[in-house]
Scaffold this motif. Structure first.
Motif, PDB file in Angstrom:
ATOM      1  N   ILE A   9     -25.996  49.574  -9.221  1.00  0.00           N
ATOM      2  CA  ILE A   9     -25.756  49.617  -7.779  1.00  0.00           C
ATOM      3  C   ILE A   9     -24.537  50.501  -7.513  1.00  0.00           C
ATOM      4  CG2 ILE A   9     -25.139  48.228  -5.745  1.00  0.00           C
ATOM      5  CD1 ILE A   9     -28.008  47.723  -6.818  1.00  0.00           C
ATOM      6  N   THR A  47     -26.524  42.889  -2.720  1.00  0.00           N
ATOM      7  CA  THR A  47     -27.489  43.208  -3.777  1.00  0.00           C
ATOM      8  C   THR A  47     -28.418  42.021  -4.033  1.00  0.00           C
ATOM      9  OG1 THR A  47     -25.909  44.715  -4.839  1.00  0.00           O
ATOM     10  CG2 THR A  47     -27.754  43.940  -6.180  1.00  0.00           C
ATOM     11  N   ILE A  66     -23.770  45.861 -11.633  1.00  0.00           N
ATOM     12  CA  ILE A  66     -22.869  45.944 -10.475  1.00  0.00           C
ATOM     13  C   ILE A  66     -21.441  46.072 -10.996  1.00  0.00           C
ATOM     14  CG2 ILE A  66     -22.027  44.785  -8.391  1.00  0.00           C
ATOM     15  CD1 ILE A  66     -24.591  43.198  -8.261  1.00  0.00           C
TER      16      ILE A  66
END
Length: 218
Positions: A9, A47, A66
């Motif tokens: 991400i 997310t 992440i």
């Protein structure tokens, strides 16, 4: 199978004209305002909400990475927050990898170790990002026992031209084998380099030769 997805991400901000602002421009401002923990939590929450709302994406995701910053890694409340969000959206912890950057200042190794222990108990994995560039490189490996090492792109890009960087990549692969971590080569920008990294036994490749950044909806 090949339909399984590994992705990271990436956060971007848009300015008033709708142009993209990269993190190396906005993160220092967030850090100065001491809002990094809130920023990290916001990225995590958005997310997981997205994965919760898209069962097909959740099913196909083998690894969703992440980034979290030093202050979050030392935040004793973060593991409970993460557990609540995972439960809230019905996300399997095993698909989540949290990336910590070596160059990020960790003010207390003791706090960070506690948080990492809790995160591992929840079932998420820890990756060390930009590995090889920070001052604490091998200290991090010893203390945090990460499940992933991401080899910094500066070594990968110049692999063919720079004997020292080539040796550094080989040594990172050896260290990963010793601790049982998987490796990711960052900044793989050509098919030839992708092939070379694959031949070295690196587990995963990241970069334009694999895919370009895209909105999560895509």
């Amino acid at each position: 199978g090949s339909d399984r997805l590994h992705y990271e991400i990436l956060a971007r901000l848009l300015d008033d004209q709708g142009r993209e602002i990269s993190p190396n421009r906005f993160l220092p401002a967030i850090a100065r305002a001491r809002l990094l923990e809130q920023f990290d939590r916001s990225v995590v929450e958005r997310t997981l909400a997205r994965l919760g709302a898209d069962p097909a994406l959740h099913r196909r995701t083998e690894c969703c990475a992440i980034n979290i910053t030093g202050p979050t890694l030392c935040d004793a409340g973060f593991p409970d927050f993460l557990k609540r969000e995972l439960d809230r959206y019905g996300i399997q912890p095993g698909i989540l990898a949290l990336e910590i950057t070596e160059s990020d200042s960790i003010h207390s190794f003791e706090s960070a170790l506690k948080v990492i222990g809790e995160l591992n108990r929840i079932g998420v994995t820890i990756a060390i990002d930009d590995f090889g560039t920070g001052l604490a490189t091998f200290d991090y490996v010893r203390k945090f026992k990460p499940q992933w090492l991401k080899i910094d792109g500066s070594f990968v890009r110049t692999f063919d031209d720079d004997p020292l960087n080539r040796e550094i990549v080989h040594s990172i692969i050896r260290v990963a084998h010793v601790i049982g971590a998987r490796t990711v080569a960052e900044c793989v920008e050509s098919e030839a380099l992708a092939k070379r990294m694959g031949e070295l036994g690196i587990d995963c490749l990241q970069g334009y030769a694999i895919d370009r950044p895209m909105p999560i909806e895509a």
